[in-house]
Structures are given as C-alpha cells and as structure tokens.
Write a protein that holds these residues in place. Structure first.
Motif, mmCIF file in Angstrom:
data_model
loop_
_atom_site.group_PDB
_atom_site.id
_atom_site.type_symbol
_atom_site.label_atom_id
_atom_site.label_comp_id
_atom_site.label_asym_id
_atom_site.label_seq_id
_atom_site.Cartn_x
_atom_site.Cartn_y
_atom_site.Cartn_z
ATOM 1 N N ALA A 4 41.553 54.568 46.194
ATOM 2 C CA ALA A 4 40.607 55.686 46.108
ATOM 3 C C ALA A 4 41.263 56.906 45.472
ATOM 4 O O ALA A 4 40.646 57.617 44.665
ATOM 5 C CB ALA A 4 40.080 56.022 47.500
ATOM 6 N N GLY A 5 42.525 57.146 45.820
ATOM 7 C CA GLY A 5 43.228 58.281 45.243
ATOM 8 C C GLY A 5 43.451 58.134 43.750
ATOM 9 O O GLY A 5 43.397 59.110 42.999
ATOM 10 N N ASN A 6 43.677 56.907 43.309
ATOM 11 C CA ASN A 6 43.953 56.664 41.891
ATOM 12 C C ASN A 6 42.695 56.551 41.040
ATOM 13 O O ASN A 6 42.689 56.948 39.869
ATOM 14 C CB ASN A 6 44.775 55.378 41.735
ATOM 15 C CG ASN A 6 46.207 55.544 42.199
ATOM 16 O OD1 ASN A 6 46.784 56.619 42.083
ATOM 17 N ND2 ASN A 6 46.785 54.484 42.739
ATOM 18 N N PHE A 7 41.624 56.000 41.624
ATOM 19 C CA PHE A 7 40.441 55.683 40.823
ATOM 20 C C PHE A 7 39.189 56.440 41.256
ATOM 21 O O PHE A 7 38.141 56.308 40.629
ATOM 22 C CB PHE A 7 40.162 54.174 40.878
ATOM 23 C CG PHE A 7 41.292 53.341 40.354
ATOM 24 C CD1 PHE A 7 41.567 53.288 38.990
ATOM 25 C CD2 PHE A 7 42.100 52.620 41.216
ATOM 26 C CE1 PHE A 7 42.616 52.523 38.505
ATOM 27 C CE2 PHE A 7 43.153 51.856 40.739
ATOM 28 C CZ PHE A 7 43.417 51.809 39.375
ATOM 29 N N GLY A 8 39.295 57.227 42.331
ATOM 30 C CA GLY A 8 38.140 57.981 42.800
ATOM 31 C C GLY A 8 37.287 57.191 43.771
ATOM 32 O O GLY A 8 37.451 55.983 43.939
ATOM 33 N N GLY A 9 36.361 57.891 44.429
ATOM 34 C CA GLY A 9 35.473 57.239 45.376
ATOM 35 C C GLY A 9 36.064 57.179 46.770
ATOM 36 O O GLY A 9 37.144 57.702 47.046
ATOM 37 N N ASN A 10 35.328 56.512 47.653
ATOM 38 C CA ASN A 10 35.722 56.385 49.050
ATOM 39 C C ASN A 10 36.515 55.103 49.257
ATOM 40 O O ASN A 10 36.197 54.066 48.657
ATOM 41 C CB ASN A 10 34.462 56.385 49.924
ATOM 42 C CG ASN A 10 34.786 56.410 51.401
ATOM 43 O OD1 ASN A 10 35.180 55.400 51.971
ATOM 44 N ND2 ASN A 10 34.619 57.573 52.018
ATOM 45 N N HIS A 11 37.510 55.155 50.131
ATOM 46 C CA HIS A 11 38.343 53.969 50.327
ATOM 47 C C HIS A 11 37.544 52.786 50.870
ATOM 48 O O HIS A 11 37.885 51.628 50.618
ATOM 49 C CB HIS A 11 39.520 54.285 51.255
ATOM 50 C CG HIS A 11 39.155 54.505 52.682
ATOM 51 N ND1 HIS A 11 38.641 55.690 53.149
ATOM 52 C CD2 HIS A 11 39.225 53.674 53.759
ATOM 53 C CE1 HIS A 11 38.416 55.598 54.444
ATOM 54 N NE2 HIS A 11 38.753 54.387 54.839
ATOM 55 N N MET A 12 36.437 53.061 51.585
ATOM 56 C CA MET A 12 35.634 51.967 52.122
ATOM 57 C C MET A 12 34.908 51.204 51.012
ATOM 58 O O MET A 12 34.586 50.025 51.173
ATOM 59 C CB MET A 12 34.638 52.495 53.151
ATOM 60 C CG MET A 12 35.292 52.935 54.457
ATOM 61 S SD MET A 12 36.327 51.630 55.188
ATOM 62 C CE MET A 12 35.131 50.312 55.436
ATOM 63 N N THR A 13 34.654 51.867 49.898
ATOM 64 C CA THR A 13 34.062 51.170 48.750
ATOM 65 C C THR A 13 34.980 50.044 48.297
ATOM 66 O O THR A 13 34.537 48.922 48.012
ATOM 67 C CB THR A 13 33.831 52.149 47.584
ATOM 68 O OG1 THR A 13 32.927 53.168 48.005
ATOM 69 C CG2 THR A 13 33.271 51.427 46.365
ATOM 70 N N TYR A 14 36.267 50.330 48.271
ATOM 71 C CA TYR A 14 37.245 49.329 47.850
ATOM 72 C C TYR A 14 37.431 48.260 48.922
ATOM 73 O O TYR A 14 37.620 47.080 48.601
ATOM 74 C CB TYR A 14 38.570 50.010 47.511
ATOM 75 C CG TYR A 14 38.431 50.980 46.364
ATOM 76 C CD1 TYR A 14 38.417 50.528 45.048
ATOM 77 C CD2 TYR A 14 38.259 52.343 46.593
ATOM 78 C CE1 TYR A 14 38.259 51.410 43.989
ATOM 79 C CE2 TYR A 14 38.099 53.233 45.540
ATOM 80 C CZ TYR A 14 38.093 52.762 44.245
ATOM 81 O OH TYR A 14 37.929 53.623 43.195
ATOM 82 N N ALA A 15 37.363 48.663 50.183
ATOM 83 C CA ALA A 15 37.503 47.686 51.264
ATOM 84 C C ALA A 15 36.363 46.671 51.225
ATOM 85 O O ALA A 15 36.581 45.462 51.378
ATOM 86 C CB ALA A 15 37.533 48.401 52.615
#
Length: 219
Positions: free
Chosen positions: A172-183
């Motif tokens: 999320a820090g590198n690509f933006g958005g919320n970390h839960m989106t990636y999870a």
C-alpha cells in the motif's frame, strides 16, 4: 496398444507433486561427488531455505529409517540427478505455458549469496520469468491493483524465505490504496494459482508414470 504399468514398483516417487518438488530441489544444488546418496540428500534438505512441512518430514525420515516417500534404492547420485533432470524437462516441455510457469514459480530455485556476514536470498531468473508470466496473465482480473503490485504479490506467495517477503502495508505504501485491498487480492491470486498448480500436476502425472519415475511402490 501396449498397456502401461502405472503401479510401477520400481518408481522413485509416489506422486507428480513430490517428484517435481524433489527434482527442482536436487537439480538446483551441486551434489558432492563423493557423498553417499542419503548423506547428499540430508545436506540438501538441511541447506534449503525455509523448508516446508513435507521437506522437514522427509529430512527426519532420512536421518532415521528409510523413507516411505521416495524410493532411491539401487540408484547412484548421478542416476538420481538424471531422473530429476528428466522431471524438470517434462515440466518445461509437456505442459501449457501457464502451467509450466505455475510449477516453476512454486518449485524453482532460490539463489543464495553469502557476503559481509549475511545471506542474501533472491529468485532465480527462471522463477522471475515465471512470476512475470503469471502476473501478466492475472493482472486483467485485478484492475484496481497496479500490474507491478501483482508481480509483488505473486512473489510474496512464492517467497520461500522471510527476507524475500513484502507486507500488505508495504504494498500500500509503494503503490497506494488500502492494505486490505492487497490482502483481498492476494487471497484470490493464491486460490487461482493453487488451482493452476494442481491442474499442472494432474496433467503431468500420467506422463511421469509412463516414464517410470512415479508409481505406487509401497503397499
């Protein structure tokens, strides 16, 4: 048409998954030329980065009684490596490209470099190519996630050492958005790739049985 004995009690492995796993492990490391086979395999397993449950169980068997998972009876270390090379070649030549990528990403080699008191772990070029291929295939299914982030999540899935992993918060820090989106995306990617791996192994197993390296050699 001649029938194929799929029982094959002289086979080395009991399943395609086991065969591919061990084949990549053995072909990815240099074998001591003067080491007895059991000792060579123990060294390989002991040096493996972040070994899985199956590897640890097999290591314990090799340290103690003969393994009921693998049948290397009567084979020299060079003959074992030749059989493992046949299996790796089958992964590359007998499967559709995406299925090959799935197995290469799962079982491919991890490169280790020692220097200045620390060890550096990295995917081999073959695994990087496989991860990139899988990412290009999956990326259109995840339009809310940047393609390079999909690369990173597949790398996270197949990382076999904690120093190679990346957290969802880092994504999320590198690509933006919320970390839960990636999870959430990671869970879906993992499911898709596990299914693809199993399809690949199911497709490969009949060929490996025909070649005599997979069979049912224990009653």
């Amino acid at each position: 048409m001649m029938a194929v004995d799929t029982m094959n009690k002289d086979a080395i492995f009991t399943s395609a998954g086991q065969a591919v796993h061990v084949a990549y492990m053995i072909t990815g490391q240099e074998a001591p030329q003067d080491a007895p086979l059991r000792k060579m395999l123990i060294r390989m397993l002991e040096s493996a980065a972040n070994p899985g449950t199956e590897q640890r169980a097999w290591l314990e068997q090799l340290r103690g009684q003969s393994s009921r998972r693998v049948n290397f009876a009567g084979l020299s270390p060079l003959e074992v490596r030749a059989q493992c090379a046949l299996i790796v070649h089958a992964v590359k030549s007998k499967l559709p490209r995406m299925e090959t990528w799935a197995l290469q990403a799962r079982y491919g080699h991890t490169e280790v470099e020692d220097g200045e008191g620390s060890r550096r772990f990295a995917f081999s070029a073959e695994r990087i190519e496989a991860i990139k291929g899988l990412s290009d295939w999956l990326a259109p299914s995840f339009p809310a996630v940047k393609p390079f982030a999909v690369d990173c999540m597949i790398g996270k899935l197949y990382a076999n050492h904690q120093k190679m992993e990346i957290s969802f918060r880092e994504l999320a820090g590198n690509f933006g958005g919320n970390h839960m989106t990636y999870a959430r995306a990671f869970d879906k990617i993992r499911t898709r790739l596990r299914e693809l791996e199993q399809v690949a192994l199911d497709r490969l197993e009949p060929y490996l049985r025909e070649q005599g390296v997979v069979g049912d050699f224990f009653e």
